[in-house]
Structure formats: structure tokens, C-alpha cells
Motif scaffolding. Structure first.
Motif, PDB file in Angstrom:
ATOM      1  N   SER A 151       0.792  -1.141  -0.053  1.00  0.00           N
ATOM      2  CA  SER A 151       0.037   0.290  -0.054  1.00  0.00           C
ATOM      3  C   SER A 151       0.837   1.207  -0.151  1.00  0.00           C
ATOM      4  CB  SER A 151      -0.965  -0.085   1.171  1.00  0.00           C
ATOM      5  OG  SER A 151      -1.847  -0.965   1.213  1.00  0.00           O
ATOM      6  N   GLY A 152       0.344   2.018  -0.822  1.00  0.00           N
ATOM      7  CA  GLY A 152       1.048   3.480  -0.755  1.00  0.00           C
ATOM      8  C   GLY A 152       2.676   3.591  -1.701  1.00  0.00           C
ATOM      9  N   SER A 153       2.688   2.478  -2.157  1.00  0.00           N
ATOM     10  CA  SER A 153       4.005   2.564  -3.188  1.00  0.00           C
ATOM     11  C   SER A 153       3.858   3.221  -4.488  1.00  0.00           C
ATOM     12  CB  SER A 153       4.418   0.807  -3.380  1.00  0.00           C
ATOM     13  OG  SER A 153       4.492   0.575  -2.255  1.00  0.00           O
ATOM     14  N   ILE A 154       5.084   3.658  -4.926  1.00  0.00           N
ATOM     15  CA  ILE A 154       4.796   4.148  -6.130  1.00  0.00           C
ATOM     16  C   ILE A 154       5.913   3.541  -7.129  1.00  0.00           C
ATOM     17  CG2 ILE A 154       5.566   6.442  -7.664  1.00  0.00           C
ATOM     18  CD1 ILE A 154       4.835   7.852  -5.200  1.00  0.00           C
ATOM     19  N   VAL A 155       5.401   2.868  -8.139  1.00  0.00           N
ATOM     20  CA  VAL A 155       6.041   1.785  -8.749  1.00  0.00           C
ATOM     21  C   VAL A 155       6.683   2.630 -10.094  1.00  0.00           C
ATOM     22  CG1 VAL A 155       6.239  -0.335  -9.961  1.00  0.00           C
ATOM     23  CG2 VAL A 155       4.788  -0.149  -7.926  1.00  0.00           C
ATOM     24  N   VAL A 156       7.861   2.808 -10.336  1.00  0.00           N
ATOM     25  CA  VAL A 156       8.481   3.365 -11.506  1.00  0.00           C
ATOM     26  C   VAL A 156       9.374   2.650 -12.162  1.00  0.00           C
ATOM     27  CG1 VAL A 156       8.264   5.779 -10.313  1.00  0.00           C
ATOM     28  CG2 VAL A 156      10.430   4.339 -10.112  1.00  0.00           C
ATOM     29  N   ASN A 157       9.643   1.290 -11.522  1.00  0.00           N
ATOM     30  CA  ASN A 157      10.607   0.305 -12.414  1.00  0.00           C
ATOM     31  C   ASN A 157       9.818  -1.043 -12.393  1.00  0.00           C
ATOM     32  OD1 ASN A 157      12.911   2.022 -12.787  1.00  0.00           O
ATOM     33  ND2 ASN A 157      13.145   2.171 -10.527  1.00  0.00           N
ATOM     34  N   ASP A 158      10.260  -1.961 -13.337  1.00  0.00           N
ATOM     35  CA  ASP A 158       9.769  -3.179 -13.248  1.00  0.00           C
ATOM     36  C   ASP A 158      10.125  -4.086 -11.839  1.00  0.00           C
ATOM     37  OD1 ASP A 158       9.483  -2.733 -15.865  1.00  0.00           O
ATOM     38  OD2 ASP A 158      10.850  -4.256 -16.673  1.00  0.00           O
ATOM     39  N   ILE A 159       8.902  -4.657 -11.647  1.00  0.00           N
ATOM     40  CA  ILE A 159       9.183  -5.551 -10.456  1.00  0.00           C
ATOM     41  C   ILE A 159       8.741  -7.066 -10.868  1.00  0.00           C
ATOM     42  CG2 ILE A 159       7.835  -6.212  -8.282  1.00  0.00           C
ATOM     43  CD1 ILE A 159       8.804  -3.409  -8.273  1.00  0.00           C
ATOM     44  N   PRO A 160       9.899  -7.794 -10.360  1.00  0.00           N
ATOM     45  CA  PRO A 160      10.090  -9.387 -10.950  1.00  0.00           C
ATOM     46  C   PRO A 160       8.911 -10.222 -10.510  1.00  0.00           C
ATOM     47  CG  PRO A 160      11.679  -8.712  -9.430  1.00  0.00           C
ATOM     48  CD  PRO A 160      11.186  -7.384  -9.458  1.00  0.00           C
ATOM     49  N   GLU A 161       8.811 -11.249 -10.641  1.00  0.00           N
ATOM     50  CA  GLU A 161       7.520 -12.023 -10.454  1.00  0.00           C
ATOM     51  C   GLU A 161       8.041 -12.553  -9.068  1.00  0.00           C
ATOM     52  OE1 GLU A 161       9.085 -16.332 -12.323  1.00  0.00           O
ATOM     53  OE2 GLU A 161       7.522 -14.982 -13.605  1.00  0.00           O
ATOM     54  N   ASP A 162       6.906 -13.169  -8.179  1.00  0.00           N
ATOM     55  CA  ASP A 162       6.904 -13.636  -6.988  1.00  0.00           C
ATOM     56  C   ASP A 162       7.705 -12.929  -5.883  1.00  0.00           C
ATOM     57  OD1 ASP A 162       5.532 -16.138  -7.958  1.00  0.00           O
ATOM     58  OD2 ASP A 162       7.402 -17.086  -8.788  1.00  0.00           O
ATOM     59  N   CYS A 163       7.396 -11.735  -5.556  1.00  0.00           N
ATOM     60  CA  CYS A 163       8.085 -10.912  -4.569  1.00  0.00           C
ATOM     61  C   CYS A 163       7.013  -9.850  -4.132  1.00  0.00           C
ATOM     62  CB  CYS A 163       9.261 -10.217  -5.157  1.00  0.00           C
ATOM     63  SG  CYS A 163       8.735  -9.085  -6.575  1.00  0.00           S
ATOM     64  N   ILE A 164       7.449  -9.347  -2.892  1.00  0.00           N
ATOM     65  CA  ILE A 164       6.589  -8.227  -2.444  1.00  0.00           C
ATOM     66  C   ILE A 164       7.480  -7.063  -2.684  1.00  0.00           C
ATOM     67  CG2 ILE A 164       5.683  -7.300  -0.247  1.00  0.00           C
ATOM     68  CD1 ILE A 164       5.475 -10.274   0.851  1.00  0.00           C
ATOM     69  N   ALA A 165       7.108  -5.917  -3.131  1.00  0.00           N
ATOM     70  CA  ALA A 165       7.792  -4.787  -3.574  1.00  0.00           C
ATOM     71  C   ALA A 165       7.034  -3.495  -2.604  1.00  0.00           C
ATOM     72  CB  ALA A 165       7.789  -4.381  -4.789  1.00  0.00           C
ATOM     73  N   ALA A 166       7.489  -2.648  -2.270  1.00  0.00           N
ATOM     74  CA  ALA A 166       6.925  -1.542  -1.515  1.00  0.00           C
ATOM     75  C   ALA A 166       7.800  -0.189  -1.356  1.00  0.00           C
ATOM     76  CB  ALA A 166       6.509  -1.840  -0.068  1.00  0.00           C
ATOM     77  N   GLY A 167       7.335   0.979  -1.154  1.00  0.00           N
ATOM     78  CA  GLY A 167       7.880   2.108  -1.107  1.00  0.00           C
ATOM     79  C   GLY A 167       7.802   3.192  -2.119  1.00  0.00           C
ATOM     80  N   PRO A 169      10.728   5.174  -4.144  1.00  0.00           N
ATOM     81  CA  PRO A 169      10.103   4.287  -5.287  1.00  0.00           C
ATOM     82  C   PRO A 169      10.175   2.729  -4.824  1.00  0.00           C
ATOM     83  CG  PRO A 169      12.450   4.565  -5.803  1.00  0.00           C
ATOM     84  CD  PRO A 169      12.003   5.485  -4.721  1.00  0.00           C
ATOM     85  N   ALA A 170       9.139   2.080  -5.169  1.00  0.00           N
ATOM     86  CA  ALA A 170       8.861   0.793  -4.764  1.00  0.00           C
ATOM     87  C   ALA A 170      10.148  -0.106  -5.098  1.00  0.00           C
ATOM     88  CB  ALA A 170       7.689   0.146  -5.585  1.00  0.00           C
ATOM     89  N   LYS A 171      10.656  -0.994  -3.979  1.00  0.00           N
ATOM     90  CA  LYS A 171      11.786  -1.773  -4.240  1.00  0.00           C
ATOM     91  C   LYS A 171      11.300  -3.271  -3.817  1.00  0.00           C
ATOM     92  CE  LYS A 171      15.123   1.823  -3.955  1.00  0.00           C
ATOM     93  NZ  LYS A 171      15.909   2.559  -3.060  1.00  0.00           N
ATOM     94  N   VAL A 172      12.019  -4.245  -4.113  1.00  0.00           N
ATOM     95  CA  VAL A 172      11.729  -5.619  -3.618  1.00  0.00           C
ATOM     96  C   VAL A 172      12.186  -5.594  -2.123  1.00  0.00           C
ATOM     97  CG1 VAL A 172      12.270  -7.974  -4.140  1.00  0.00           C
ATOM     98  CG2 VAL A 172      11.913  -6.712  -6.068  1.00  0.00           C
ATOM     99  N   ILE A 173      11.195  -6.279  -1.354  1.00  0.00           N
ATOM    100  CA  ILE A 173      11.719  -6.157   0.216  1.00  0.00           C
ATOM    101  C   ILE A 173      11.562  -7.671   0.500  1.00  0.00           C
ATOM    102  CG2 ILE A 173      11.040  -3.807   0.668  1.00  0.00           C
ATOM    103  CD1 ILE A 173       8.186  -5.092   2.001  1.00  0.00           C
ATOM    104  N   LYS A 174      10.998  -8.583  -0.374  1.00  0.00           N
ATOM    105  CA  LYS A 174      11.048  -9.978  -0.056  1.00  0.00           C
ATOM    106  C   LYS A 174      10.795 -10.857  -1.167  1.00  0.00           C
ATOM    107  CE  LYS A 174       8.958 -13.244   3.199  1.00  0.00           C
ATOM    108  NZ  LYS A 174       7.947 -13.312   4.272  1.00  0.00           N
ATOM    109  N   LYS A 175      11.403 -11.904  -1.421  1.00  0.00           N
ATOM    110  CA  LYS A 175      10.837 -12.937  -2.522  1.00  0.00           C
ATOM    111  C   LYS A 175       9.887 -13.776  -1.746  1.00  0.00           C
ATOM    112  CE  LYS A 175      12.569 -13.684  -6.385  1.00  0.00           C
ATOM    113  NZ  LYS A 175      11.863 -13.115  -7.479  1.00  0.00           N
ATOM    114  N   ILE A 176       8.858 -14.356  -2.448  1.00  0.00           N
ATOM    115  CA  ILE A 176       8.029 -15.097  -2.109  1.00  0.00           C
ATOM    116  C   ILE A 176       8.290 -16.655  -2.692  1.00  0.00           C
ATOM    117  CG2 ILE A 176       5.581 -15.693  -2.107  1.00  0.00           C
ATOM    118  CD1 ILE A 176       4.950 -12.539  -2.869  1.00  0.00           C
ATOM    119  N   ASN A 177       8.380 -17.514  -1.891  1.00  0.00           N
ATOM    120  CA  ASN A 177       8.262 -19.031  -2.081  1.00  0.00           C
ATOM    121  C   ASN A 177       7.097 -19.746  -2.008  1.00  0.00           C
ATOM    122  OD1 ASN A 177       8.872 -21.389  -2.643  1.00  0.00           O
ATOM    123  ND2 ASN A 177      10.964 -21.624  -1.305  1.00  0.00           N
ATOM    124  N   PHE A 178       6.436 -20.144  -3.100  1.00  0.00           N
ATOM    125  CA  PHE A 178       4.930 -20.682  -3.108  1.00  0.00           C
ATOM    126  C   PHE A 178       5.374 -22.316  -2.709  1.00  0.00           C
ATOM    127  CE2 PHE A 178       4.134 -16.620  -4.917  1.00  0.00           C
ATOM    128  CZ  PHE A 178       3.035 -16.120  -4.065  1.00  0.00           C
TER     129      PHE A 178
END
Length: 179
Positions: A151-167, A169-178
Motif C-alpha cells: 500500500s502507498g507504493s509508487i512503482v517506477v521500475n519493473d518488479i519481478p515475479e513472485d516478490c513483495i515490493a513497497a516504498g 520508489p517501490a523496491k523488492v523487499i522480499k521474494k515469495i516462495n510458494f
């Protein structure tokens, strides 16, 4: 309402509230099956009474997959926005594929120059993405499948699959392992 604006849509489309729609000429708009748009009327406490909007400029594209949900979202396509299947987009989020104005102060002094020199770049949001409340997704961004935007993130760059991004500018903060 969708038919009046020439919007192609699938089965079981639900629009709760009033959705503001502005459509240019020669557009390509397709909304898949079982999509839901909540707009205004306090239907989602997080969006208060903000109306959602769909604006597609002349010769632009808006493609939305199946089983997507939107709460008072602003979708503004100058070139191309593509949203996959099973995507949920949180209240009061803005997705726009253009600067909407030239970055040159000199161009902005003349409306024709301003519009002719604005930069547009496609946005792609892959399947199963969750975008939190009050995010801004800007031009040229590709958000990979199954990712979550905080929530509240501003996405200005690509975000890879299977991750949580925030901030911002939005940055990857955690990879998700399903697995």
C-alpha cells in the motif's frame, strides 16, 4: 453503460456505483469475464467515496483479463495498459502509462507542443498480482506474476515475479516462495 462506450466485456461484469468513463477514438478496450469494479458510495471504506475512472485516449489500448477486482481505481491509458487474470487492485490506486505532459517547461507553454512531447510507455501487470491501496503505477512498468505491491507504493521500475515490493520508489523487499 459499457456498451454505450464501445467497451467489449465478458460474462458476469459487475460495476457497483458510478464509474467515470472517458473514451477517445479508435481505442481497443477489452474487459474479461467476472471482473468487478467498485466505485464510490463508500463501497470500500479505504476508498471512501472516490469514484473510479477509466480513461482511454485516442488510439490507445486497455486490456483486462478475467476475474479481476478494482476499488475506485483510476486507469488512464495513453498508449497501452495490459492487466492479466486474477489481479486485484486496491482502493484509490492510479495506473497511468504517460507523463500526461511534456517534461520541458517550454513545451508546456503551448498545449500542442505539450501533448506532442509527452512520453508514453506501456504498462503490463501479469497474472495473480495484488496491488495495495493508494499505489501509483507509472509508465513503462512491468509487474511480474504473483507479486504484491505494498500500500502507498509508487512503482517506477519493473518488479519481478513472485516478490513483495513497497516504498517510494517501490523496491523488492522480499521474494515469495510458494513451494
Amino acid at each position: 453503460m459499457m456498451k454505450v462506450h464501445g467497451i467489449a466485456y465478458g460474462k458476469n461484469l459487475i460495476v457497483q456505483g458510478v464509474l467515470d468513463i472517458q473514451i477517445g477514438k479508435d481505442v481497443n478496450i477489452i474487459i474479461g469475464d467476472s471482473c468487478t469494479f467498485k466505485s464510490g458510495r463508500g463501497l470500500n471504506p479505504l476508498s471512501r467515496n472516490i469514484k473510479g475512472s477509466i480513461s482511454v485516449e485516442d488510439k490507445a489500448t486497455l486490456l483486462i483479463g478475467n476475474n479481476c477486482g478494482f476499488s475506485s481505481v483510476c486507469l488512464w491509458s495513453h498508449q497501452s495498459i495490459t492487466i492479466g487474470n486474477q489481479v486485484n487492485i486496491g482502493a484509490d490506486t492510479i495506473i497511468m502509462d504517460s507523463d500526461a505532459h511534456s517534461l520541458s517547461y517550454f513545451d508546456r507553454r503551448n498545449i500542442e507542443n505539450d501533448l506532442n512531447h509527452k512520453v508514453n510507455k506501456p504498462i503490463i501487470i501479469d497474472n495473480d498480482v495484488l496491488i495495495g491501496t493508494r499505489c501509483i503505477i507509472l509508465k513503462g512498468v512491468h509487474i511480474g506474476a504473483r507479486s504484491i505491491i505494498g500500500s502507498g507504493s509508487i512503482v517506477v521500475n519493473d518488479i519481478p515475479e513472485d516478490c513483495i515490493a513497497a516504498g517510494n520508489p517501490a523496491k523488492v523487499i522480499k521474494k515469495i516462495n510458494f513451494n
